[in-house]
Design a protein around this motif. Structure first.
Motif, PDB file in Angstrom:
ATOM      1  N   THR A 267       3.260  -1.343  -6.081  1.00  0.00           N
ATOM      2  CA  THR A 267       2.035  -1.261  -5.741  1.00  0.00           C
ATOM      3  C   THR A 267       1.144  -1.754  -6.746  1.00  0.00           C
ATOM      4  O   THR A 267      -0.210  -1.420  -6.327  1.00  0.00           O
ATOM      5  CB  THR A 267       1.599   0.384  -5.495  1.00  0.00           C
ATOM      6  OG1 THR A 267       1.595   1.192  -6.524  1.00  0.00           O
ATOM      7  CG2 THR A 267       2.789   0.805  -4.418  1.00  0.00           C
TER       8      THR A 267
ATOM      9  N   ALA B 212       6.519   9.056  -4.401  1.00  0.00           N
ATOM     10  CA  ALA B 212       5.599   8.755  -3.207  1.00  0.00           C
ATOM     11  C   ALA B 212       6.517   8.018  -2.225  1.00  0.00           C
ATOM     12  O   ALA B 212       6.405   8.440  -0.852  1.00  0.00           O
ATOM     13  CB  ALA B 212       4.695   7.639  -3.933  1.00  0.00           C
TER      14      ALA B 212
ATOM     15  N   ASP C 122       0.895  -1.219  -0.072  1.00  0.00           N
ATOM     16  CA  ASP C 122       0.160  -0.077  -0.158  1.00  0.00           C
ATOM     17  C   ASP C 122       0.887   1.298   0.017  1.00  0.00           C
ATOM     18  O   ASP C 122       2.096   1.066  -0.178  1.00  0.00           O
ATOM     19  CB  ASP C 122      -1.142   0.000   1.207  1.00  0.00           C
ATOM     20  CG  ASP C 122      -0.198  -0.137   2.407  1.00  0.00           C
ATOM     21  OD1 ASP C 122       1.012   0.164   2.567  1.00  0.00           O
ATOM     22  OD2 ASP C 122      -0.879  -0.428   3.292  1.00  0.00           O
ATOM     23  N   ASP C 123       0.486   2.467   0.195  1.00  0.00           N
ATOM     24  CA  ASP C 123       1.000   3.633   0.294  1.00  0.00           C
ATOM     25  C   ASP C 123       2.054   3.731   1.495  1.00  0.00           C
ATOM     26  O   ASP C 123       2.766   4.810   1.407  1.00  0.00           O
ATOM     27  CB  ASP C 123       0.146   4.846   0.262  1.00  0.00           C
ATOM     28  CG  ASP C 123      -0.695   4.969   1.270  1.00  0.00           C
ATOM     29  OD1 ASP C 123      -0.414   3.958   2.339  1.00  0.00           O
ATOM     30  OD2 ASP C 123      -1.505   5.908   1.412  1.00  0.00           O
TER      31      ASP C 123
ATOM     32  N   SER D  76       4.258   6.056  -7.712  1.00  0.00           N
ATOM     33  CA  SER D  76       5.280   4.855  -7.391  1.00  0.00           C
ATOM     34  C   SER D  76       5.816   4.340  -8.544  1.00  0.00           C
ATOM     35  O   SER D  76       5.132   3.982  -9.509  1.00  0.00           O
ATOM     36  CB  SER D  76       4.501   3.995  -6.581  1.00  0.00           C
ATOM     37  OG  SER D  76       5.093   2.986  -6.250  1.00  0.00           O
TER      38      SER D  76
ATOM     39  N   VAL E 231      -0.917   3.024  -6.401  1.00  0.00           N
ATOM     40  CA  VAL E 231      -0.394   4.244  -5.641  1.00  0.00           C
ATOM     41  C   VAL E 231       0.128   5.313  -6.861  1.00  0.00           C
ATOM     42  O   VAL E 231       1.356   4.813  -7.365  1.00  0.00           O
ATOM     43  CB  VAL E 231       0.666   4.152  -4.357  1.00  0.00           C
ATOM     44  CG1 VAL E 231       1.201   5.101  -3.946  1.00  0.00           C
ATOM     45  CG2 VAL E 231      -0.218   3.212  -3.508  1.00  0.00           C
TER      46      VAL E 231
END
Length: 379
Positions: A256, A295, A209-210, A263, A260
């Motif tokens: 991701t 990111a 995830d982020d 990224s 995201v």
């Protein structure tokens, strides 16, 4: 002495039974003449025995070709740490393998973690390996299915009696992240007597995830998102007795899977060396991720790495001691590196059974201390 086949064993028993009957009949004839079966009754007895033998042979013929083997391992841990005291049957694992013929074989590994799985329970049931391997040439094999990534020292060999320390070392847990498996195709081979071997694979990848937390990005090939496939490889040298040197890589276009923004690609480089000389074994390992894009850089997760060194001394087949020092950093804002020291021993009452103890101390961003006690086995 040659071991008789199943059919030979049955025939041997049949002839032995008939011979014994022939010897006993004259001896007992005078005392038990009235109980001696008639010729018709003997015929019915032999006929029933033959039908039983035919039934057993038929069951034997229905068994599939090839050979099947079953194995496994497990480990119980007691952790007494500042973060809490806990007793946990950490892993219960079974292997089911089958060799179809001399060129094709199947491997699998099923694991129950933390003893109890299900909704709201602490554990889970995982399929960690399930692949078919083909011999292409004498030195080259191809496998397809679900298999372990060729990285580090513990990811492919992690039975509790094969390493020091109750818990697996934190660098191979948080940076690599062991145990790590993907689904796809891989080629394995060697360069003859040079001691060099290689692995190359194309397979599923991570889906972070982020936060770009590597360990949390494992999809475990459970309806895994495959927008971005990954590529892995390893070159290993074992040409000198007691020495292993290896370097591995893993590359994925987007960790991701495109979820995201800003990224980009993620690349892992891992290298290790292990040298064993009699009772002394020295080990060193480094692993590091480079994650491209604005990111991960914005939250300082674009670089994540760790290392450890370990020295062990085995006094005999039953007892050995070790010390390990390492540090890892999964990134983030502020002080995030954790260093950890473990000192302890292994006691092997049998080569496949081990009792372990170690003292653990953390520094820098870590503050967990205490001791770990465990028992493990494999078969």
């Amino acid at each position: 002495m040659a071991i008789p086949t199943f059919e030979e064993d049955i025939m041997n028993k049949k002839w032995l039974m008939l011979a014994a009957s022939a010897m006993l009949l004259p001896l007992n004839g005078a005392l038990a003449a009235e109980n001696t079966p008639s010729n018709e009754e003997l015929y019915e007895i032999i006929k029933a025995q033959q039908e039983e033998i035919d039934s057993l042979v038929g069951k034997r013929e229905n068994v599939s070709d090839g050979s099947t083997s079953i194995g496994g391992y497990g480990e119980l841990h007691y952790n007494s740490l500042d973060s809490g005291d806990e007793i946990d049957f950490h892993r219960f694992v079974l292997f089911f393998n089958h060799e179809f013929n001399s060129d094709i074989r199947f491997f699998s590994e099923v694991e129950l973690e933390h003893a109890l799985a299900g909704e709201g329970k602490p554990g889970e049931i995982e399929l960690e390996q399930a692949y078919v391997e083909f011999d292409v040439t004498e030195r080259t094999r191809i496998k397809g299915g679900l298999f372990l990534m060729p990285v580090g020292l513990l990811n492919e060999t992690h039975e509790p009696n094969t390493f020091y320390g109750v818990e697996r070392n934190p660098i191979e847990k948080n940076i690599l992240p062991t145990t790590w498996w993907e689904g796809g195709v891989a080629v394995t081979g060697n360069f003859g007597s040079s001691g060099l071997s290689y692995d190359l694979g194309v397979h599923s990848g991570l889906n972070t995830d982020d936060t770009f937390a590597i360990r949390g990005g494992r999809q475990k090939v459970a309806e895994a998102v495959a927008e971005e496939l990954a590529y892995s490889g390893r070159l290993k040298y074992t040409g000198i007795a007691g020495l292993e040197i290896a370097a591995s890589f893993f590359h994925q276009g987007d960790l991701t899977q495109g979820t995201v923004p800003q990224s980009d690609a993620g690349t892992l480089i891992e290298t290790h060396v292990r040298w064993n000389n009699g009772p002394l074994t020295l080990t060193a390992l480094y692993a590091g991720w480079s994650i491209d894009g604005d990111a991960p850089a914005a939250i300082e997760r674009d670089k994540q790495d760790g290392y450890y060194g370990e020295a062990s001394w085995r006094f005999n087949q039953q007892f050995g001691v070790f010390v390990r020092q390492g540090a890892w950093d999964n990134g983030g804002i502020g002080e995030t590196e954790i260093s950890q020291t473990n000192i302890g021993f292994n006691y092997w009452p049998h080569k496949n059974v081990v009792v372990k103890f170690d003292i653990m101390e953390q520094d820098d961003a870590g503050n967990d201390e205490g001791f770990n006690l465990g028992i493990g086995y494999q078969f």
